[in-house]
Design an enzyme around this catalytic site. Sequence first.
Site, PDB file in Angstrom:
ATOM      1  N   ASP A   1       0.840  -1.200   0.000  1.00  0.00           N
ATOM      2  CA  ASP A   1       0.000   0.000   0.000  1.00  0.00           C
ATOM      3  C   ASP A   1       0.876   1.252   0.000  1.00  0.00           C
ATOM      4  O   ASP A   1       1.399   1.611   1.025  1.00  0.00           O
ATOM      5  CB  ASP A   1      -0.970  -0.002   1.174  1.00  0.00           C
ATOM      6  CG  ASP A   1      -0.313  -0.396   2.505  1.00  0.00           C
ATOM      7  OD1 ASP A   1       0.764  -0.991   2.529  1.00  0.00           O
ATOM      8  OD2 ASP A   1      -0.935  -0.088   3.544  1.00  0.00           O
TER       9      ASP A   1
ATOM     10  N   GLU B   1      12.364   1.410   7.617  1.00  0.00           N
ATOM     11  CA  GLU B   1      11.285   0.633   6.997  1.00  0.00           C
ATOM     12  C   GLU B   1      11.605   0.222   5.568  1.00  0.00           C
ATOM     13  O   GLU B   1      11.319  -0.899   5.142  1.00  0.00           O
ATOM     14  CB  GLU B   1      10.012   1.473   7.035  1.00  0.00           C
ATOM     15  CG  GLU B   1       8.801   0.830   6.408  1.00  0.00           C
ATOM     16  CD  GLU B   1       7.628   1.786   6.335  1.00  0.00           C
ATOM     17  OE1 GLU B   1       6.496   1.298   6.176  1.00  0.00           O
ATOM     18  OE2 GLU B   1       7.839   3.013   6.416  1.00  0.00           O
TER      19      GLU B   1
END
Length: 527
Positions: free
Chosen positions: A291, A475
């Site tokens: 996403d 991340e």
Amino acid sequence: MDDSQAQAAQVAPADSLTPADRYAELFVDVQCGRVFDDSKTFVDCIPRQEPDAILSAYRARKDDPRFDLTAFVLDHFTPECEPVSNYVSPPQQGLITHIDGLWDVLTRRPQQHPRYSSLLPLPYAYVVPGGRFRELYYWDSYFTMLGLAESGRPHLMRTMARNFAYLIDTYGHVPNGNRTYYLSRSQPPVFALMVDLFTRYGVITRARSYLPQLRKEHAYWMSGAETLQRGEAHRCCVRLNDGTLLNRYWDERDTPREEAYLEDILTGQQSTRPAREVYRDLRAGAASGWDFSSRWLDDPHQLASIRTTALLPVDLNSFMLKLETQIASLSAMSGDIETAKAFQRKAEERSQAIRRLFWNERVGAFFDFDWQRDRLCTMLNAATVTPLYVGLADREQAQRVAQAVRQRLLSAGGIATTEIGTEQQWDHPNGWAPLQWMAIRGFKRYGETSLAQDISDRWLTMVGRLFERKSKLIEKYVLTPLQAGAAGGGGGEYPLQDGFGWTNGVTRKLLRDNPQHPSNQSRSASP
């Protein structure tokens, strides 16, 4: 009853009302009024009193000309305290020591589940990704566990295993994360892969003890399949015109995501389609874990063109194949031969369908399938390695996928997510730890060891160099030429997050597998 069982018995049934359900127009006004910069902040807030009393107070006071919405929210809610996201190693600390020490920072315990918040209580300790992600995430956790195993934390793997079993038993599936606003969707179904991991590291004594949960998860993904006619879809299932049954990502709701409410409304306004269709596809995109990505878009540069529910993803169906083969194997071990045979048939049918529908012979790679337009997608992305990861491909296919990846996706820092650069975070030039791991292990499985080692070396070099400069793991990374210096990835709906669960897990495992790699000697920056 041992301590863990006693702890589990204390978990009260969760109130599944989401913040939008609970706070009605107050929720809408807060999110659309941008009381907080990050839409996720409010949905994670902890109410200071009974929610009904807060909503009543809001309705009584909101029309007063002197009413201050921000002041009201801060009087009645406590924003969750975000752990210091820029956790930094002491100077000259080694990369492995940094990762091993970070697990304690990222661990959450049952007593930390506040009343009336959106957090779904869990009976046991668990590890979160980090930063704004303060809850358990489904597919993240599998890759996180790779590092827990190498860091000597089998107890955390064991408690997380029990948490996932609890979620399936309680809700019928593993939610995207343990928040009420995530209950309407799941994420890539990797519980079957987790069971293999638990068995390999001695976390569980009998894999078949998780067979009931595996079957429940399969039933969730296949709900409604029995009555589907050709050319129809229901929830996560699609039956093609030739009768083939496969899966797509889905979310039960067709409203804006609560954790990105205003963002979704604005995206929906940019489309000529009904807004609820756009919202559903945005939610399904979130369920995919990618996403967002041009992979799901008709126009790579327009998020409003998202069509997630129109696509049959190659990685999802590969994970479903693993789930079916796992159920077949464990059923046979349990003596349930009839179930074993039934699921082996399902797995064989899915395997044949993936080879037939998802394989592009001309390109030599696996692609997603657009079931609404009855054609193969053309965008090469890192999901092409997933059939190799689960052992579905044949030897020739694996060789050709290796060639395509080497020529088109291999970058300075590892395997690229896609070939297209966009404003979305699951696109070029970003690289993500789970995709590196599946590529490395998939290629090794088929003897493409030089490519697997090359990807591993590139990833470790990049992670190590940024650690030496910034004293942290993050991340996602930009897979640019390393001469320019490793950098954090960009794009997406929120700032780059430090932590970070699956980066720690994959990197820790790769460092263990490659003890001679220079990044084993990487040290955090001096002050």
